[in-house]
Design a protein around this motif. Structure first.
Motif, PDB file in Angstrom:
ATOM      1  N   THR A 172       0.940  -1.048  -0.025  1.00  0.00           N
ATOM      2  CA  THR A 172       0.010   0.027  -0.158  1.00  0.00           C
ATOM      3  C   THR A 172       1.009   1.429   0.050  1.00  0.00           C
ATOM      4  O   THR A 172       2.035   1.342   0.496  1.00  0.00           O
ATOM      5  CB  THR A 172      -0.818   0.097   1.241  1.00  0.00           C
ATOM      6  OG1 THR A 172      -0.177  -0.022   2.422  1.00  0.00           O
ATOM      7  CG2 THR A 172      -1.996  -1.074   1.339  1.00  0.00           C
ATOM      8  N   ARG A 173       0.418   2.268  -0.232  1.00  0.00           N
ATOM      9  CA  ARG A 173       1.265   3.694  -0.157  1.00  0.00           C
ATOM     10  C   ARG A 173       0.895   4.223   1.039  1.00  0.00           C
ATOM     11  O   ARG A 173       0.241   4.013   1.526  1.00  0.00           O
ATOM     12  CB  ARG A 173       0.395   4.488  -1.262  1.00  0.00           C
ATOM     13  CG  ARG A 173       0.643   4.291  -2.608  1.00  0.00           C
ATOM     14  CD  ARG A 173      -0.070   5.401  -3.514  1.00  0.00           C
ATOM     15  NE  ARG A 173       0.074   5.296  -4.955  1.00  0.00           N
ATOM     16  CZ  ARG A 173      -0.583   6.003  -6.035  1.00  0.00           C
ATOM     17  NH1 ARG A 173      -1.375   6.927  -5.402  1.00  0.00           N
ATOM     18  NH2 ARG A 173      -0.493   5.766  -7.364  1.00  0.00           N
ATOM     19  N   THR A 174       2.250   4.779   1.321  1.00  0.00           N
ATOM     20  CA  THR A 174       2.358   5.308   2.715  1.00  0.00           C
ATOM     21  C   THR A 174       1.734   6.484   2.758  1.00  0.00           C
ATOM     22  O   THR A 174       1.327   7.076   1.865  1.00  0.00           O
ATOM     23  CB  THR A 174       3.886   5.318   3.257  1.00  0.00           C
ATOM     24  OG1 THR A 174       4.285   6.239   2.204  1.00  0.00           O
ATOM     25  CG2 THR A 174       4.450   4.079   3.114  1.00  0.00           C
ATOM     26  N   SER A 175       1.598   7.243   3.896  1.00  0.00           N
ATOM     27  CA  SER A 175       1.041   8.524   4.302  1.00  0.00           C
ATOM     28  C   SER A 175      -0.445   8.613   3.635  1.00  0.00           C
ATOM     29  O   SER A 175      -0.805   9.638   2.840  1.00  0.00           O
ATOM     30  CB  SER A 175       1.800   9.636   3.487  1.00  0.00           C
ATOM     31  OG  SER A 175       3.035   9.633   4.031  1.00  0.00           O
ATOM     32  N   GLY A 176      -1.215   7.282   4.331  1.00  0.00           N
ATOM     33  CA  GLY A 176      -2.623   7.402   3.665  1.00  0.00           C
ATOM     34  C   GLY A 176      -2.884   7.373   2.295  1.00  0.00           C
ATOM     35  O   GLY A 176      -3.871   8.003   1.747  1.00  0.00           O
TER      36      GLY A 176
END
Length: 267
Positions: A172-176
């Motif tokens: 998943t991508r970080t920082s939301g």
């Protein structure tokens, strides 16, 4: 924890064995040394659980692969050097020609070998090769199913499970989701083969914390595109293969390999 995503649901009472897969947030085993000093075992932090389980009827094939990495040592020059040191006077100088040939072949590679064989005495150096141990490989587990859903609802549930497994296998991508340059690691898995009463099987060895390295899905398991006679029908005949790799190396004293207590021996 939520109820497990389960397949099959039709005639569930007839299923004797299950594969239960629990996804966890990825965490280095070095962070869990306090809980598991050997860190070749389960190494799960309960707080990292994704709070759901997936339970599939036991696979038709359960394949465990144990591998080891061995290097190759070519000790021909060393052997000849040692032998040369022990030789005396004339005998050593007579044999030093062979030593020089081997040195040339080792330093100048294939070119020296070809020249020596073409123009020389048509001999090749004995490499005195032997294997030496480097390290164990990561153990892998491959599970294979040939599913045949008996109802549209079961086909839908199977599709939901496959989508969940696939989603957990991706980062998943970080920082939301706003950071385009960093990924959060995919899930790690706790894997257990369970009996009907949800107790762990004791006969095939244990599987430590693992990651999903490959997933193959054939939606035409019957050799033709098919579905139940309703809108939005899901494929009833699906062949699925999952390959997991443990996240840490084992040794002969690991509880996953040689358990201290036979009662702990099981998936």
């Amino acid at each position: 924890m939520a109820e497990p995503l389960k397949y099959p649901n039709v005639n569930e009472e007839d299923v004797q064995f299950w594969l239960e897969m629990t996804p966890y947030k990825s965490r280095s085993s070095l962070q869990l040394l306090g809980n598991n000093p050997d860190y070749s075992g389960d190494g799960f932090n309960p707080a990292d659980s994704k709070n759901y389980k997936i339970r599939l009827q036991a696979p038709q094939q359960i394949i465990s692969s144990d591998g080891h990495r061995w290097g190759q040592l070519d000790s021909g020059l060393i052997a000849q050097g040692i032998k040369g040191i022990t030789e005396q006077g004339k005998e050593f100088f007579e044999k030093s020609g062979d030593l020089l040939k081997n040195i040339a072949e080792n330093f100048f590679g294939d070119a020296a070998k070809e020249v020596g064989r073409a123009l020389g005495d048509r001999t090749a150096s004995n490499p005195f090769s032997e294997k030496y141990y480097e390290a164990p490989e990561f153990r892998t587990f491959t599970f294979s199913w040939e599913f045949a859903a008996e109802s549209a609802e079961d086909a839908e549930k199977l599709s939901e499970i496959i989508e969940a497994i696939r989603s957990e296998s991706y980062p998943t991508r970080t920082s939301g989701g706003t950071d385009l340059y960093r990924y959060e690691f995919p899930s790690e898995w706790k894997l257990e083969i369970l009996e009907k009463e949800a107790s762990t099987i004791r006969s095939h060895g244990r599987m430590a914390k693992s990651v999903l390295t490959n997933m193959s899905t054939n939606y035409t398991g019957a050799g033709i595109v098919s579905g139940f006679n309703r809108a939005g029908s899901h494929a009833p005949f699906v062949n699925l293969e999952l390959t997991f790799s443990e996240t840490n190396l084992n040794h002969s004293g690991s509880s996953m390999i040689t358990p201290d207590n036979p009662s702990n021996y099981g998936y």
